[in-house]
Scaffold this active site. Structure first.
Site, short mmCIF file in Angstrom:
data_model
loop_
_atom_site.label_atom_id
_atom_site.label_comp_id
_atom_site.label_asym_id
_atom_site.label_seq_id
_atom_site.Cartn_x
_atom_site.Cartn_y
_atom_site.Cartn_z
N GLY A 10 -7.59 18.00 -15.25
CA GLY A 10 -8.40 17.67 -14.16
C GLY A 10 -9.51 18.54 -14.13
O GLY A 10 -9.92 19.22 -13.14
N SER A 12 -12.82 17.75 -14.87
CA SER A 12 -14.18 17.12 -14.75
C SER A 12 -15.00 17.41 -13.56
O SER A 12 -16.22 17.56 -13.39
CB SER A 12 -13.95 15.72 -14.78
N GLY A 14 -14.67 20.17 -9.49
CA GLY A 14 -14.05 21.24 -8.60
C GLY A 14 -13.15 22.45 -9.26
O GLY A 14 -14.07 23.03 -10.21
N ASP A 50 -4.82 10.57 -18.86
CA ASP A 50 -4.40 10.22 -17.79
C ASP A 50 -3.00 11.03 -17.65
O ASP A 50 -2.00 10.67 -18.26
CB ASP A 50 -4.03 8.91 -17.40
N SER A 128 -1.12 25.45 -7.58
CA SER A 128 -0.34 24.94 -6.41
C SER A 128 -1.08 25.17 -5.08
O SER A 128 -2.29 25.36 -5.19
CB SER A 128 0.95 25.76 -6.46
N TYR A 142 2.76 15.25 -0.52
CA TYR A 142 1.50 16.24 -1.10
C TYR A 142 2.64 17.73 -1.11
O TYR A 142 2.75 18.46 -2.32
CB TYR A 142 0.43 16.56 -0.55
N SER A 143 3.01 18.09 -0.03
CA SER A 143 3.83 19.53 0.00
C SER A 143 5.15 19.30 -0.96
O SER A 143 5.15 20.27 -1.64
CB SER A 143 4.30 19.49 1.38
N SER A 145 5.17 17.33 -3.51
CA SER A 145 4.84 17.66 -5.08
C SER A 145 4.50 19.20 -5.43
O SER A 145 4.74 19.60 -6.47
CB SER A 145 3.42 16.58 -5.41
N LYS A 146 4.04 19.94 -4.57
CA LYS A 146 3.49 21.18 -4.72
C LYS A 146 4.99 22.28 -4.83
O LYS A 146 5.09 23.06 -5.55
CB LYS A 146 2.45 21.64 -3.75
N THR A 177 -13.95 21.29 -2.20
CA THR A 177 -14.06 20.69 -3.42
C THR A 177 -14.10 19.03 -3.11
O THR A 177 -14.08 18.56 -1.73
CB THR A 177 -13.08 20.57 -4.21
#
Length: 264
Positions: A10, A12, A14, A50, A128, A142-143, A145-146, A177
């Site tokens: 990732g 590219s 931010g 990807d 994270s 999202y939580s 996944s982290k 970002t």
């Protein structure tokens, strides 16, 4: 003396791009993995990848290993966000969230471990979120996944210690970002939840846009990577460190009640 090799997913924009530039300044050979490379940043060696596709990850990492023979650092930074009520989140959105933020981390890490193990050294940094320990309503997946990322980092740290490979989960809070604009938002069911979905997500996004800069995060990331011994967990920002301290001392019920008052 040969340059050390760092791989950032990732990369590219931010946080990923900021870390890549910071490592270039430290004289690393930097490979940036992303779906849409920023070819204007010519000092970064770009590879289209990807992370949600294991075959794509394996091809990218094998290409790097063929060129360099060794990967010294992996920064698992690629990620995306999905928001909305858990009840109404589609199967496709859940799968996409976990494929990028969790499965992608697993595929990238698995791909670098053999070469690091053979070399008897290596560092893996997981970008994270405090959402891993403070469950975010209306961003529950999202939580998830982290939180999974943190546990994966911790378990790996134990498994890989005999091979002198270190892991660290860097938990961030608000960072300004493009992540905020690219979040996949759904307000389906907001009438059922009496407007709480939109209010909660809006409040979080306003906080993000007043957050720290990617460059601040990058400086901390490089500082961690250059430590002789990385900590298992790290947090950016003094106020966020206080939040982590409170997490460890507050009863879970009280913590969840406070989160509910703020975001529920």
């Amino acid at each position: 003396m040969n340059k050390k090799t760092a791989v950032i997913t990732g990369a590219s924009r931010g946080i990923g791009l900021a870390i890549a530039k910071a490592l270039l300044e430290k004289n690393y050979k930097v490979y940036g993995l992303c779906r849409h490379p920023d070819l204007q940043e010519k000092e970064i060696s770009w590879i289209t990848c990807d992370v949600s596709l294991k075959a794509s990850v394996e091809h990218a990492l094998n290409t790097i290993l063929d060129e360099t023979g060794q990967i010294d650092i992996l920064v698992n930074n690629a990620g995306m966000g999905v928001s909305g009520a858990a009840e109404f989140t589609s199967a496709q959105a859940v799968q996409r969230q976990l494929q990028v933020n969790l499965e992608g981390v697993i595929w990238c890490t698995q791909a670098v471990i053999p070469s690091m193990r053979k070399a008897g050294k290596g560092k893996i940094l997981f970008v994270s979120s405090l959402g891993a320990i403070f469950p975010l309503p209306y961003q529950s997946f999202y939580s998830v996944s982290k939180a999974g990322m943190n546990v994966f980092s911790d378990a790996l740290g134990i498994e890989l210690k005999p091979f002198h490979i270190q892991t660290c989960a860097l938990m961030l809070n608000d960072v300004k970002t493009e992540f905020t604009q690219s979040r996949e938002k759904s307000f389906l069911g907001d009438d059922v939840y009496q407007g709480r979905i939109k209010r909660s997500v809006t409040k979080m996004e306003i906080s993000e846009q007043h957050g720290m800069s990617p460059e601040t995060v990058a400086r901390l990331a490089v500082k961690l990577l250059e430590k002789r011994h990385m900590p298992a967990h790290a947090t950016a920002g003094f106020s966020n460190k206080i939040l982590v301290f409170l997490y460890h001392i507050l009863p879970s019920g009280l913590m969840l009640k406070l989160l509910g008052k703020i975001y529920g």
